[in-house]
Scaffold this active site. Sequence first.
Site, short mmCIF file in Angstrom:
data_model
loop_
_atom_site.label_atom_id
_atom_site.label_comp_id
_atom_site.label_asym_id
_atom_site.label_seq_id
_atom_site.Cartn_x
_atom_site.Cartn_y
_atom_site.Cartn_z
N HIS A 267 -75.06 19.55 12.69
CA HIS A 267 -74.51 18.80 13.84
C HIS A 267 -73.50 19.73 14.53
O HIS A 267 -73.88 20.75 15.08
CB HIS A 267 -73.92 17.49 13.31
N HIS A 306 -83.67 19.94 18.68
CA HIS A 306 -82.84 18.75 18.85
C HIS A 306 -83.67 17.52 18.55
O HIS A 306 -84.85 17.50 18.85
CB HIS A 306 -82.30 18.68 20.29
N ASP A 362 -75.28 24.15 21.35
CA ASP A 362 -74.53 25.06 20.49
C ASP A 362 -74.95 26.52 20.64
O ASP A 362 -74.28 27.41 20.11
CB ASP A 362 -74.71 24.66 19.02
#
Length: 427
Positions: A267, A306, A362
């Site tokens: 995460h 994702h 990210d």
Amino acid sequence: MPDTLTIKDNRTGKTYDVKITDDTIKATDLRQIKVHDEDFGMMTYDPAFMNTASCRSSITFIDGDKGILEYRGIPIEQLAEKSTYLETAYLLLNGTLPNKAQLDEWKNEITMHTILNVNLQALIDSFRYDAHPMGRLISTMAALGTFYPEAKNIFDPVCRQKQIVRIIAKIITIAGFNYRRSIGMPYSYPDNDLSYPGNFLNMMFKMTESKYKVSPALERALDILFILHADHEQNCSTSTMRVVGSSQADPYSSVAGAATALYGPLHGGANEAVIHMLNEIGSTRNIPAYIEKVKAGEGKLMGFGHRVYKNYDPRARIIKRAAYDVFEVTGKNPLLDIALELEKIALEDDYFVKRKLYPNVDFYSGLIYQALDIPMEMFTVMFAIPRVSGWLAQWQEMLNDPDQKISRPRQIYTGARKLDYVPIGKR
Ligand code: ACO
């Protein structure tokens, strides 16, 4: 055409009509499906909540196939270009953009609540120098709640708003103070003349100068990153916020719980993992071999893939652009070339194309944090700072939702039954 689903149970030959609302059936409507009267009734089995809506929400909209993200209906691209993090936080929490007076009051409230009770510094002082910043953040946030026992009055809107302001205001001080402590520097106190991201940079990096000077380009880049990370509907940490909050815990404890969920490498920990990965790859020459390793099941390409986006994560596109603005001030992060080439090769590779694996938020954010001199172990803290506004907006929505109760999933029991206790000498 009736909005119902007809289900035939071939075990009994019986049929059932179940109501459809918003392309969804209520899982509890399946409980009427039984073979025997005394049966518990049919349940759904959905580990990891792959296909279960746990709430109705009007905060964040995502279309993962098209790569669309909107906060309260406003596209993320417009907010990243025109808004500020604090204005966006107001939008998430209140449903609409503030007018000038509302925004001024909100900014003033946040600015006036950044100071920490000095007793909390004793806790921050007590961490070992090498304590992980997320462990520090989680513990300090939980401890912060002990200073405000009234925070348990979660159904009092005035009291609730006060805690929301405190959490959003103080999280930058908690992050800044913990960092200063970890490097043995005296605390840098909040400066009311500075913006929210500017104040955070001041509490991180001010040295002996009487006034910390913020670079406008870096301040804006950080504000954009904060906007992009502010909410993302029912992700792992937000769901944790709702689950913990559903027991009517105070918001500090719930935020600490949500931050714990964010900590994990799948995460919010992924931005740190991306930099480790880029360092490990070391050179563009080594990329093909690294990709082969990933395809052979030896690790994942961090910052890729994702649960919801099966297209380019719109936040990754904005961050990639913002990175260039930062590098103009700081000089290029040498890992950028590896990241760009890795993305190019992965996006052309059948393995990633077939699985619809694209860069996520990210993939590029760590490169900016690194250029801002944020230490790598703090990257997840950089995610948590803005995400508190999303967590709190979702928590507040849950408290006002008459459909919600304490979260309590069911299980399919697979263990033994009715065994006898065996005395220790006979086992
Ligand atoms: N690299 C290589 N293969 C991958 C990756 C990846 N990053 N992500 C998924 N896959 C593969 C899986 O191995 C699986 O392959 P298979 O069908 O052959 O078994 C397939 O793609 C589907 O992936 P799942 O793991 O089933 O997808 P899930 O929705 O459960 O996981 C997750 C999503 C956790 C984000 C995953 O893509 C991942 O681990 N990515 C790397 C970590 C990361 O970047 N996390 C940040 C997420 S964004 C956020 O939290 C802000």
